[in-house]
Structures are given as C-alpha cells and as structure tokens.
Motif scaffolding. Structure first.
Motif, PDB file in Angstrom:
ATOM      1  N   ARG A   1       0.621  -1.147   0.161  1.00 32.79           N
ATOM      2  CA  ARG A   1       0.016   0.101   0.121  1.00 32.79           C
ATOM      3  C   ARG A   1       0.524   1.210   0.010  1.00 32.79           C
ATOM      4  N   LYS A   2       1.858   1.324   0.890  1.00 31.29           N
ATOM      5  CA  LYS A   2       2.589   2.262   0.869  1.00 31.29           C
ATOM      6  C   LYS A   2       3.466   2.895  -0.431  1.00 31.29           C
TER       7      LYS A   2
ATOM      8  N   GLU B   1       2.277   5.991  -2.381  1.00 32.12           N
ATOM      9  CA  GLU B   1       3.228   7.035  -2.563  1.00 32.12           C
ATOM     10  C   GLU B   1       3.638   7.236  -3.927  1.00 32.12           C
ATOM     11  N   SER B   2       3.136   6.583  -4.965  1.00 35.93           N
ATOM     12  CA  SER B   2       3.197   6.525  -6.325  1.00 35.93           C
ATOM     13  C   SER B   2       2.169   7.516  -6.829  1.00 35.93           C
ATOM     14  N   ASP B   3       1.108   7.905  -5.928  1.00 34.47           N
ATOM     15  CA  ASP B   3       0.045   8.635  -6.391  1.00 34.47           C
ATOM     16  C   ASP B   3      -0.747   7.940  -7.443  1.00 34.47           C
ATOM     17  N   ILE B   4      -1.125   6.453  -6.932  1.00 33.07           N
ATOM     18  CA  ILE B   4      -2.030   5.567  -7.868  1.00 33.07           C
ATOM     19  C   ILE B   4      -3.129   5.306  -6.918  1.00 33.07           C
TER      20      ILE B   4
ATOM     21  N   LYS C   1      13.004   4.745  -5.689  1.00 38.07           N
ATOM     22  CA  LYS C   1      13.401   5.562  -4.345  1.00 38.07           C
ATOM     23  C   LYS C   1      13.351   4.698  -2.875  1.00 38.07           C
ATOM     24  N   MET C   2      12.144   3.983  -3.221  1.00 44.11           N
ATOM     25  CA  MET C   2      11.697   3.310  -1.747  1.00 44.11           C
ATOM     26  C   MET C   2      12.390   1.964  -1.559  1.00 44.11           C
TER      27      MET C   2
END
Ligand code: ADP
Length: 363
Positions: A131-132, A136-139, A286-287
């Motif tokens: 989920r993170k 975070e990907s704005d999906i 990045k993550m």
C-alpha cells in the motif's frame, strides 16, 4: 542469518561461463513459458520440479535439465543450489517460487543469481508495504478503513493468509461486519485474535484488469506486455444463479483464482495504464533501490468513472502472463514479433550478457 549480500551473488556470477548460461525456475506457476521463452532466446533451460509433476515440462519439451526434488521447497537445499550454480543458472522467480521457497529463505539463504530485485519481493507480500508503495506513487487504491465501526459503504474484508480463499467477505455496515465475523468464528475459518487483523477496504464495483508490465532496467523503459482478467470460484459460479435464489441458498462466496483469460482495455485508458506503470517504477527506485526490474503486475478494477483502482501488485511475473504464452496484442505491438513475458525476461538477460551488464539485472 542476514540477507544475502549482492556482492556475493556478483562474485558467483563472475565465475559463470557467460556463453553457457542456463535459465532455471521452479516447475509451477508460469514456468512453461519462462522456459519456452528462454529456449527461443537460445538458452539452455532447467526446471526444479517436485517428483511426479515433471510431465508438462517433458511433454511441452521446454526443459533441457530436470532437477527432481521431493518437495518444491527443497529448491532451497544446498545440493540443489550447487547443481544450479554448476550449470551457470540464473533463476527466474515467480509467485510459486517465493511461496514454496519462503520469502525469508529467498532473502537469506538462496545463494544463486536471480533475475530481478530480491528486496522488492517483500513489498508485494506485505499488504502495508504494498500500500505504501502504491499510495506514494499517487496511484488510486481502494479506501482503507482502520476500524469496522467506521464502515459507511460496501467494503471487502480480507484476512491475512486467506489469499482469496474462504475468509474474504463483503459487508455494508458495522452490524453486517459483526454478523459475518460471527459466522466465520463459528465455522472456525478465523480465530478470535484474527479479528484485529481484518483488512477492510472499499468494495470497488468495476471490471477487473490485471496489467502485466515489464520494466527494462537496461533501457529504463516501462513496457505494457499484456492484460488478463480472472475466473474466480465460487463467486463467478454464484453470480450465474438468479438473485432470489442466491439469497435463499446462502452460499458464502470465495475468490479463488482458477483460470485467466486475455483481455484488452479500451484504448482511451492506455495513457492511464502507462502513467501508473511509470509512476510505480519511479517510486520503487527511491523506496526499494534499485527498484522494479523485469515483470510486475498491477491488478485493478476500472470503475464507472473510468478510473483504474489498484487493489494488488506483484513485483515479479504474475500468473496471468500465462494468457500470452505466445504473445499478446500489446507485446506484439511493441516488438513486432511473438513475445511472451518469459521470452522478454530472457531477451533482457541476453542483452545484458551482450552489453556486459548482468550486474544491473541480477540480484
Ligand atoms: P489474493 O491476494 O488472494 O489474490 P486479492 O486481494 O487479489 O486476493 O483479491 C481476490 C479477489 O477478490 C480479486 O480478484 C477480486 O475479485 C476480489 N477483490 C479484492 N479486492 C476487492 C475490492 N476492493 N473490491 C472488489 N473486489 C475485490
């Protein structure tokens, strides 16, 4: 025991005869087209297979070598790993490989060069991490409830470990949630302490598309390889019964995938499809450095506002790629030749060997 150091893998790879690499995988899930695709790209192939389950690989003639084991999980045994290294094997992970070998073992004990990013496998396995990465990907994901008392619309309730089986249910109010939990307790499908583990998310009434991407780390490009949708038991059988009978018989639905069928999405949705893939790849860099590497899949529902809502991600090849063991309209569009996901993986490995860049795609 700590995680396997990438340098260890790279030193094993250094000792490999790059002219004689074998593409290997566990005999289940998507292995037929992984192996077939490897042969199409000119590699030798090996399958690690539970005794008694070797017939498809023999009859489809996709494996040059068979490593027969008593149990699938024995792929983790040192003697099997040694056999793989002796044949200069690069192992292709898939859903069953991770499930049978065990995520901890893949991270800590599997000392054989693998295609992809080992570290990202945990991110698809654990719902919170998944989920993170997606948020975070704005999906767009289904809205998640942190407390059953807040249920204010139809929700899907999932339990860890249920994996689509019994134990997923739909409810529209806190009362209905409690009633269904009580039924599940009575049937011993869950224990009292599992209740707090219930994952409650907005029910998305839409059409299912599972979108199979390939991220080429060599070319820094996201490719759309194919799409499928699913046959699930018992829900697909249940909806063939007239509504009044559905109410009377009181069957509890389950969502066990039993098969897949290929699908194409309306063309005007393709920009969203590419955008979602691109965004996820950028966030993963990045993550979970170095990020996506090879196949990944976004399972979504397309709602009536033509919005793709993602409810699940795979960070390795997904079972739905079996719908294009030969090719899909999308992979044909991109490559102008028949291209399965398996073949695409081996094409990337072949390119990396030619460019002396195996270190970029091996983990
Ligand atoms: P699994 O991890 O077992 O594959 P999924 O989370 O993929 O479980 O869900 C299994 C099935 O349940 C999906 O294919 C879909 O039919 C249904 N489902 C899951 N989440 C939702 C949701 N938010 N809204 C509607 N249906 C859902």
């Amino acid at each position: 025991m700590g995680k396997i150091d990438k340098n260890e893998i790279l030193s094993i790879l250094d000792g490999y005869d790059k002219e004689n690499v074998t593409i290997a995988t566990l005999g289940s899930h998507t292995s037929i087209h992984i192996l077939k695709g490897a042969k199409e790209e000119g590699f030798r192939t090996a399958v690690v297979c539970e005794k008694g389950r070797e017939v498809p690989y023999q009859r489809f003639e996709v494996a040059d070598e068979f490593i027969l084991v008593d149990k699938f999980k024995d792929i983790i045994n040192e003697d099997v790993q040694q056999k793989l290294r002796d044949m200069n094997a690069i192992v292709i992970p898939h859903g069953s490989f991770v499930a049978y070998a065990g995520l901890d073992n893949v991270e800590d004990k599997f000392n054989v060069p693998m295609f992809g990013n080992r570290d990202i496998l945990r991110w698809e396995a654990e719902r919170d991490l998944e989920r993170k990465l997606i948020i975070e990907s704005d999906i767009r994901m289904p809205y998640k409830y942190d407390d059953p008392s807040k249920i204010d619309r139809t929700v899907m309730v999932k339990f860890p470990g249920a994996r689509g089986g019994r134990g997923y249910f739909v409810a529209s109010t806190p009362e209905e949630f409690n009633e269904k939990i009580n039924v599940m307790l009575k049937k011993n499908w869950i224990e009292e302490e599992d209740i707090k583990e219930a994952h409650i998310e907005e029910y998305v009434a839409g059409c299912n598309y599972c979108i199979h991407y390939f991220y080429s780390a060599l070319n820094d490009e996201v490719e759309v390889m194919g799409m499928d949708t699913r046959f699930e038991s018992s829900i697909d059988g249940l909806v063939r019964i007239p509504a009044k009978d559905q109410l009377e018989i009181g069957l509890e639905p389950s969502y066990v995938v039993t098969g897949n069928h290929p699908v194409v999405i309306r063309e005007s949705l393709l920009p969203q499809v590419f955008e979602n893939g691109d965004k996820l790849v950028e966030t993963a860099k990045k993550m979970v450095a170095p990020g996506m590497n090879g196949p990944f899949c976004l399972q979504c529902f397309c709602n009536e506002d033509l919005e793709l809502v993602i409810f699940e991600m795979s960070a390795r090849t997904d079972g739905g790629t079996n719908t294009f063991m030969d090719s899909s309209p999308y992979s044909y569009m991109k490559f102008g030749e028949f291209m399965s996901m398996g073949r695409r993986i081996s094409r990337e490995i072949k390119n990396a060997i030619e460019q002396d860049k195996l270190d970029v795609i091996i983990t």
